[in-house]
Write a protein that holds these residues in place. Structure first.
Motif: not given
Length: 395
Positions: A201, A211, A309, A313, A319, A321-322, A340, A348, A375
């Motif tokens: 993401l 995003v 976000l 997703a 998920v 990685h952000v 977050c 996250i 992250t």
């Protein structure tokens, strides 16, 4: 001899430029002209650490590119390395799914897509026209912000309106910031080699914000739509709202739908809620001084970013990685932390110290030790992607 590319990014009232060499990794000169088409137009050059600013007698796009040409004429060591000109183009519609060498057919296609980007595409076309005139013989390349999102599936890009509007008029979600997302995805695979097989993401947060979900290296969903108005709350844009608001605003202010849409594009978002500024830095300073409307605007921005976000997703298997990028994403610890915190359902979690002390301009992993999705902060580089595409097509 080293080959370099002149990168031109034409906006309706500004123009950014740079000359990149060594496969796009070295910036020989860069600059910006702003307040175009006014009597306050200026152009700034940054070369070898020194900045020089000049007032433009005529604040047109042609005047800006002419000044760039004149500067290069005075710096022949740079000028003689030029092998092409790369142009950022906001909207490529369904016509352009990749970067292309520019000919008359491409210019016609850019102008056709101007109905979806009336402030941007005509400016791009003008910049291309002037560049052909002032740099005869140099190949010109168009790189489209919408191209990266051409991998979206129909169930994600179609609007639930009568299909004839798509068949006859190509009304659909296109998405933007694609050059940035493509760079981040490409660069990230050099940091995490298996990331192209993972769910990523990306939040590109600036005055314009969106995003994108990247699944196996391809865009699977994004927040912006047929225009950049859809999606997140932004600097001056409302983002997604009930479409009926256009009619309600028109009735309340006794204005037509075009002016109501202009209000949603130019007077809303952070500016509209704070009634102070569209600049995140100004709002954070005001918030620390006790301005409740500035805090509300920032908090609304964070909530809406987290929601989009989470929505994007749903197109990922998981998920992993952000990634935060863009002016706000790279430089606002407050908003990264708040966004977050609204994504805790995905486990996250970020380390507050790493987040607060992340060095500007660097890649940082700000994940907490017990967070499975990692992250990151990764500075974007759209100009590099434009230069690389240009070199590849020229060669």
């Amino acid at each position: 001899m080293k080959q370099s590319i002149l990168v031109i990014n034409c906006g309706s009232s500004s123009l950014k430029f740079a000359v990149l060499s060594d496969e796009g990794t070295v910036t020989l000169v860069e600059g910006m002209a702003d307040r175009l088409n006014t009597n306050q137009s200026t152009i700034t050059f940054k070369h070898q650490g020194q900045k020089t600013q000049t007032t433009l007698d005529e604040g047109s796009h042609k005047s800006v590119v002419t000044h760039i040409k004149q500067w290069l004429d005075q710096h022949n060591d740079i000028k003689r390395t030029l092998v092409g000109v790369g142009h950022r183009v906001v909207h490529g519609g369904e016509t352009f799914s990749r970067s292309v060498l520019i000919n008359q057919e491409v210019i016609d296609g850019i102008n056709e897509c101007a109905k979806f980007a009336p402030l941007h595409n005509p400016a791009h076309a003008k910049g291309i026209e002037v560049a052909f005139e002032l740099f005869p013989g140099l190949p010109q390349i168009a790189v489209f912000d919408t191209a990266f999102h051409q991998t979206l599936l129909p169930e994600h890009y179609l609007y639930p309106i009568p299909m004839r509007f798509y068949r006859d008029h190509h009304f659909r979600k296109y998405g933007f910031h694609g050059t940035s997302y493509r760079y981040i995805s490409h660069f990230f695979s050099s940091i995490v080699p298996n990331s192209h097989r993972q769910g990523v993401l990306i939040a590109h947060l600036g005055n314009g914000a969106s995003v994108c979900a990247v699944n196996n290296g391809q865009s699977s969903d994004t927040s912006m739509g047929i225009t950049p108005l859809e999606g997140l709350m932004m600097g001056t844009r409302s983002g997604s709202v009930d479409p009926s608001l256009v009619a309600f605003i028109g009735q309340a202010d006794n204005i037509n739908s075009e002016k109501a849409l202009s209000l949603l594009n130019k007077k809303s978002g952070l500016l509209g809620i704070s009634e102070l500024s569209n600049d995140c830095r100004t709002l954070e300073e005001a918030m620390l001084l006790g301005d409740s409307k500035a805090k509300l605007a920032l908090d609304m921005f964070a909530v809406r970013t987290a929601k989009h976000l989470a929505s994007s997703a749903t197109t990922l298997d998981k998920v992993d990685h952000v990634i935060f990028t863009g002016g706000i994403g790279e430089n606002s610890p407050y908003l990264r932390d708040l966004i977050c915190s609204h994504l805790r359902v995905f486990n996250i979690c970020i380390d507050s110290q790493l987040n607060q002390n992340a060095p500007r301009g660097d890649v940082s992993n700000i994940s907490a030790s017990d967070s499975h999705p990692q992250t990151w902060i990764i500075p974007t580089n759209e100009e590099l992607m434009i230069a690389l595409d240009a070199l590849q097509l020229i060669r």
